[in-house]
Design a protein around this motif. Structure first.
Motif, mmCIF file in Angstrom:
data_model
loop_
_atom_site.group_PDB
_atom_site.id
_atom_site.type_symbol
_atom_site.label_atom_id
_atom_site.label_comp_id
_atom_site.label_asym_id
_atom_site.label_seq_id
_atom_site.Cartn_x
_atom_site.Cartn_y
_atom_site.Cartn_z
ATOM 1 N N VAL B 40 -2.373 9.074 -1.959
ATOM 2 C CA VAL B 40 -2.618 7.633 -1.868
ATOM 3 C C VAL B 40 -3.987 7.304 -2.444
ATOM 4 O O VAL B 40 -4.139 6.373 -3.241
ATOM 5 C CB VAL B 40 -2.530 7.142 -0.402
ATOM 6 N N SER B 41 -5.004 8.093 -2.062
ATOM 7 C CA SER B 41 -6.344 7.795 -2.557
ATOM 8 C C SER B 41 -6.434 8.081 -4.058
ATOM 9 O O SER B 41 -7.136 7.382 -4.784
ATOM 10 C CB SER B 41 -7.432 8.527 -1.757
ATOM 11 N N PHE B 42 -5.685 9.101 -4.545
ATOM 12 C CA PHE B 42 -5.688 9.329 -5.994
ATOM 13 C C PHE B 42 -5.091 8.126 -6.733
ATOM 14 O O PHE B 42 -5.671 7.618 -7.696
ATOM 15 C CB PHE B 42 -4.927 10.600 -6.397
ATOM 16 N N ALA B 48 -8.210 1.948 -10.114
ATOM 17 C CA ALA B 48 -9.573 1.413 -10.157
ATOM 18 C C ALA B 48 -10.337 1.954 -11.371
ATOM 19 O O ALA B 48 -11.291 1.337 -11.838
ATOM 20 C CB ALA B 48 -10.319 1.767 -8.872
ATOM 21 N N SER B 49 -9.919 3.139 -11.892
ATOM 22 C CA SER B 49 -10.618 3.760 -13.021
ATOM 23 C C SER B 49 -10.110 3.256 -14.366
ATOM 24 O O SER B 49 -10.542 3.747 -15.411
ATOM 25 C CB SER B 49 -10.448 5.278 -12.975
ATOM 26 N N ILE B 165 -0.993 -0.027 -4.109
ATOM 27 C CA ILE B 165 -1.991 -0.564 -3.175
ATOM 28 C C ILE B 165 -3.279 -0.888 -3.926
ATOM 29 O O ILE B 165 -3.846 -1.966 -3.774
ATOM 30 C CB ILE B 165 -2.280 0.436 -2.024
ATOM 31 N N GLY B 166 -3.738 0.070 -4.780
ATOM 32 C CA GLY B 166 -4.973 -0.122 -5.541
ATOM 33 C C GLY B 166 -4.891 -1.346 -6.432
ATOM 34 O O GLY B 166 -5.862 -2.097 -6.579
ATOM 35 N N ASP B 167 -3.705 -1.544 -7.025
ATOM 36 C CA ASP B 167 -3.468 -2.707 -7.865
ATOM 37 C C ASP B 167 -3.662 -3.998 -7.064
ATOM 38 O O ASP B 167 -4.224 -4.973 -7.553
ATOM 39 C CB ASP B 167 -2.018 -2.643 -8.388
ATOM 40 N N GLY B 176 -14.146 2.190 0.541
ATOM 41 C CA GLY B 176 -14.704 3.541 0.592
ATOM 42 C C GLY B 176 -13.915 4.588 -0.171
ATOM 43 O O GLY B 176 -14.080 5.785 0.047
ATOM 44 N N LEU B 177 -13.042 4.150 -1.104
ATOM 45 C CA LEU B 177 -12.208 5.135 -1.802
ATOM 46 C C LEU B 177 -13.024 6.029 -2.747
ATOM 47 O O LEU B 177 -12.635 7.170 -3.007
ATOM 48 C CB LEU B 177 -11.085 4.443 -2.566
#
Lengths: 101, 250
Positions: B40-42, B48-49, B165-167, B176-177
């Protein structure tokens, strides 16, 4: 290079290395210098990535909420807290500091 | 199932073998699910990158090696697509350890080229560590395949979830990701620091990376830091002559 080309090139390079491991005769690992260097390269890269990911923002070195989060993570790993719990706590520490400071 | 007239030792051996296999199944699911969860965090960080949702998913599907994936998107986040040479070199060099694992897991997998390609694809820290930790050949086979398959399925599903989710999140640093990614690297590094030599290399590499970050393109400091390991590895500085190869993380 477009983002798609980078993603596919990097992906294929990693798969190729995995396949190479199955083609190499096991005797290669009997040379201690080769095995030792391979292990240490992984250690060095991970340590460098910890530093860059904790302190780097582009080419600048920045001390921010990531530093305490990583210190907390190291302490939790030292007392053998499970991987996923530590990662979540680290995110929470950084998010908490950013929300309240 | 016991056969009349079977030797007591055979029965005991049979029970031991099924106990070992059951243990391997438990290990596989425990390690597999825990690892997959941080996909999930990846996924969120990849978006985000600068990657889109499908590029994040393609990376998890093809590359399938957490450390390399985080390394790649870390460089792209700092330097954009112009930094691709350092990004690809970094992820590839970090992925080289999977090739070393393949040399060790190759006898566990056995013959058949299709089977070996599938095995190579899922040869990562976790599948190798669970396999090598099992006491019998059958349990090692179960541990390798089951861990690899559970992580593969979970990692790809959670990457998609995280990317979506990141989107939706936008600024991932608020959650804090970025710190989560740094913590994940600490977690991958920690079990490899049992020896003095490894600790010295880790500290030196960290210092080199910090000093070079302001002066080199994103990604290059990590590659130069890897050079520290090559020097120490070849000269065996601080090493022991009876040294065994360190096991991957479990």
């Amino acid at each position: 290079m477009t983002m798609w080309q980078i993603v596919l090139l990097a992906g294929i390079a990693c798969v190729a290395l995995k396949l190479a491991g199955y083609l190499v005769p096991p005797a290669v690992l009997e040379r201690p210098a080769a095995a030792r260097t391979a292990d240490l390269v992984t250690v060095a890269m991970l340590a460098a990535l910890v530093v860059v990911q904790t302190l780097g923002t582009g080419q600048a070195i920045v001390l921010d909420a990531r530093v305490p989060a990583v210190v907390v993570a190291a302490v939790l790993f030292a007392v053998r807290v499970p991987f996923i719990v530590v990662v979540i706590v680290a995110a929470a520490v950084a998010a908490g500091i950013r929300a309240f400071v | 199932m016991r056969f009349v007239g079977r030797e007591a030792t055979d029965v005991a051996h049979h029970d031991l073998e099924s106990a070992a296999k059951a243990e391997a199944v438990r290990d596989s699911f425990a390690v597999g699910i825990a690892t997959a969860a941080y996909g999930v965090s990846f996924g969120a960080l990849a978006v985000a990158s600068g990657l889109d949702v499908w590029q994040a998913c393609a990376l998890s599907l093809v590359m399938f090696s957490g450390g390399s994936q985080f390394a790649l998107i870390g460089v792209l986040a700092g330097g954009g697509t112009a930094a691709w040479p350092a990004a690809v070199a970094g992820s590839t060099l970090l992925g080289a350890r999977n090739g070393i694992y393949g040399i060790r897991t190759s006898p566990i997998v056995g013959r058949g080229w299709l089977k070996r390609i599938a095995a190579a694809w899922i040869t990562i820290d976790e599948s190798t560590a669970v396999a090598l930790a099992q006491p019998t050949p059958a349990a090692r086979r179960v541990g390798f395949w089951l861990t690899g398959i559970v992580v593969f399925a979970g990692w790809n599903l959670t990457t998609l979830t995280g990317a979506l989710i990141g989107d939706a999140l936008g600024d991932t640093s608020r959650y804090g990701l970025d710190a989560a990614a740094a913590a994940a690297f600490v977690g991958l590094l920690w079990p490899r620091l049992k020896r003095l030599q490894a600790r010295a290399v880790a500290v030196a590499a960290g210092v080199v990376a910090a000093l070079l970050t302001p002066v080199l393109m994103p990604g290059l400091p990590v590659l130069v830091a890897a050079g520290v390991a090559v020097v120490v590895g070849l000269t065996n500085w601080l090493g022991r002559t009876d040294e065994l190869v360190a096991e991957p993380r479990s």
